[in-house]
Design a protein around this motif. Sequence first.
Motif, mmCIF file in Angstrom:
data_model
loop_
_atom_site.group_PDB
_atom_site.id
_atom_site.type_symbol
_atom_site.label_atom_id
_atom_site.label_comp_id
_atom_site.label_asym_id
_atom_site.label_seq_id
_atom_site.Cartn_x
_atom_site.Cartn_y
_atom_site.Cartn_z
ATOM 1 N N HIS A 127 66.450 66.253 92.039
ATOM 2 C CA HIS A 127 67.836 66.689 91.928
ATOM 3 C C HIS A 127 68.822 65.531 92.000
ATOM 4 N N LEU A 128 69.887 65.646 91.224
ATOM 5 C CA LEU A 128 70.887 64.590 91.138
ATOM 6 C C LEU A 128 71.991 64.728 92.181
ATOM 7 N N ARG A 138 75.754 61.021 92.351
ATOM 8 C CA ARG A 138 74.951 60.497 91.251
ATOM 9 C C ARG A 138 75.389 59.080 90.891
ATOM 10 N N ASP A 139 76.709 58.881 90.775
ATOM 11 C CA ASP A 139 77.209 57.556 90.451
ATOM 12 C C ASP A 139 76.828 56.542 91.527
ATOM 13 N N ALA A 140 76.970 56.962 92.796
ATOM 14 C CA ALA A 140 76.625 56.072 93.903
ATOM 15 C C ALA A 140 75.144 55.730 93.878
ATOM 16 N N MET A 141 74.323 56.741 93.550
ATOM 17 C CA MET A 141 72.885 56.510 93.483
ATOM 18 C C MET A 141 72.554 55.521 92.375
ATOM 19 N N HIS A 142 73.196 55.667 91.220
ATOM 20 C CA HIS A 142 72.918 54.753 90.105
ATOM 21 C C HIS A 142 73.302 53.318 90.464
ATOM 22 N N GLN A 143 74.449 53.166 91.122
ATOM 23 C CA GLN A 143 74.861 51.829 91.525
ATOM 24 C C GLN A 143 73.870 51.239 92.517
ATOM 25 N N ASN A 144 73.425 52.053 93.461
ATOM 26 C CA ASN A 144 72.467 51.593 94.464
ATOM 27 C C ASN A 144 71.158 51.181 93.808
ATOM 28 N N LEU A 145 70.725 51.968 92.817
ATOM 29 C CA LEU A 145 69.491 51.643 92.104
ATOM 30 C C LEU A 145 69.616 50.285 91.429
ATOM 31 N N GLN A 146 70.750 50.037 90.765
ATOM 32 C CA GLN A 146 70.938 48.780 90.072
ATOM 33 C C GLN A 146 70.946 47.614 91.051
ATOM 34 N N GLN A 147 71.631 47.792 92.187
ATOM 35 C CA GLN A 147 71.699 46.730 93.179
ATOM 36 C C GLN A 147 70.316 46.425 93.747
ATOM 37 N N GLN A 148 69.556 47.480 94.063
ATOM 38 C CA GLN A 148 68.227 47.257 94.626
ATOM 39 C C GLN A 148 67.298 46.630 93.600
ATOM 40 N N ALA A 149 67.420 47.075 92.347
ATOM 41 C CA ALA A 149 66.565 46.519 91.304
ATOM 42 C C ALA A 149 66.841 45.033 91.125
ATOM 43 N N GLN A 150 68.137 44.657 91.125
ATOM 44 C CA GLN A 150 68.501 43.246 90.971
ATOM 45 C C GLN A 150 68.017 42.430 92.160
ATOM 46 N N MET A 157 60.751 56.013 91.910
ATOM 47 C CA MET A 157 60.311 57.264 91.311
ATOM 48 C C MET A 157 61.504 58.112 90.872
ATOM 49 N N PHE A 158 62.568 58.104 91.687
ATOM 50 C CA PHE A 158 63.786 58.811 91.289
ATOM 51 C C PHE A 158 64.335 58.225 89.997
ATOM 52 N N GLN A 159 64.327 56.913 89.885
ATOM 53 C CA GLN A 159 64.834 56.258 88.685
ATOM 54 C C GLN A 159 64.005 56.649 87.464
ATOM 55 N N TRP A 160 62.682 56.744 87.631
ATOM 56 C CA TRP A 160 61.840 57.181 86.505
ATOM 57 C C TRP A 160 62.263 58.571 86.029
ATOM 58 N N GLY A 161 62.604 59.442 86.993
ATOM 59 C CA GLY A 161 63.042 60.781 86.623
ATOM 60 C C GLY A 161 64.362 60.762 85.877
ATOM 61 N N VAL A 162 65.305 59.939 86.365
ATOM 62 C CA VAL A 162 66.604 59.826 85.700
ATOM 63 C C VAL A 162 66.428 59.330 84.273
ATOM 64 N N GLU A 163 65.506 58.394 84.090
ATOM 65 C CA GLU A 163 65.329 57.774 82.771
ATOM 66 C C GLU A 163 64.442 58.605 81.841
ATOM 67 N N GLY A 164 63.481 59.349 82.402
ATOM 68 C CA GLY A 164 62.522 60.009 81.512
ATOM 69 C C GLY A 164 62.059 61.375 81.932
ATOM 70 N N ALA A 199 70.933 71.699 85.004
ATOM 71 C CA ALA A 199 72.142 70.886 84.865
ATOM 72 C C ALA A 199 72.320 69.930 86.032
ATOM 73 N N ASN A 200 71.630 70.184 87.133
ATOM 74 C CA ASN A 200 71.766 69.374 88.337
ATOM 75 C C ASN A 200 70.471 68.649 88.703
ATOM 76 N N MET A 201 69.574 68.542 87.721
ATOM 77 C CA MET A 201 68.268 67.940 87.971
ATOM 78 C C MET A 201 68.011 66.781 87.019
ATOM 79 N N CYS A 202 67.181 65.841 87.447
ATOM 80 C CA CYS A 202 66.795 64.732 86.579
ATOM 81 C C CYS A 202 65.454 64.991 85.896
ATOM 82 N N HIS A 203 64.883 66.158 86.121
ATOM 83 C CA HIS A 203 63.681 66.602 85.418
ATOM 84 C C HIS A 203 63.959 67.978 84.830
#
Length: 335
Positions: free
Chosen positions: A93-94, A100-112, A122-129, A256-260
Amino acid sequence: MRLIQLLDGDGATRVGEVDAGGAQVRLLEGPASMHALATAAIDAGRSLDAEVATLPGDTRLDYAALLREGRVLVPLHHPDPAHCRVTGTGLTHLGSAAARDAMHQNLQQQAQAGTLTDSMRMFQWGVEGGIPAAGEAGAQPEWFYKGDGGIVVAPGAPLPSPDFALDGGEEPELVGLYLIGPDGTPHRLGFAIGNEFSDHVTERQNYLYLAHSKLRACAVGPELRTGPLPRDLRGTSRIRRGDAVLWEKPFLTGEANMCHSLANLEYHHFKYAAHRRPGDVHLHFFGTATLSFADGVRAEPGDVFEVDLPELGAPLANPLRTVAAGFAPGGVRSL
């Protein structure tokens, strides 16, 4: 269509159809259980709605009274609890747009920074695919096993938490209800409200304890809603302590509120041949983004969990109860 399982005046299990206003239940003549009703529909090549439409039944019962008297059962069960699998998927769930925006920013920061945790990855994989094109397989979600049909409690019944548990907290979720047909095809009967109920303190100690934390009771019902779901589902999760509301928060679910997509989650569950054994029942939880535990709330015995999702009918309410585990260290006997 809104369907329930209930106990009639003689204590026998029956199937009922809830009217559009939610006030009365039409008692169906014929099937002694939802499992029997669904089996008949599969055998006849009909939908569950079409099968119900063929059944007589003039007796009307007061729905509120049935709930109050504890006569409403789990909406789907197997006569042999060992042939019911209770499972779920997490990180699906998003949440709200801001989260959601905060999560995406956090993902980018952690990835960098190279510090992305397994959960966040795993959450990022769901968001992307997690929402593939029709007929295709998307990202594989987190998956867990809760138990067999013996762990499922009916609406209004106590949720037992073993005395070795470190916590017992609600998880308001959407549940898919399935019956495997004679040829091994999974048939979705519909959806219900669920309280997946987990031990979040145990899980927080180490993510590898997730499997332990999920081996708890759960509640499902009161109703089974047939047909497609609205994409955007909005409900309220609350905890009552005595006459007061201890904690309350809205929650979102639906695609509408899920990444899967639901289809992707279903595929990754039923792709395993062992999950397609003819005659078996599956109750599958689709995840949540709202927990009282995240707000620092700790439920106590006697507190009542209430999950209210109006699109799926009457709320699901269950009190928390601590029970003895019934097993002690050294309890295994050698033969």
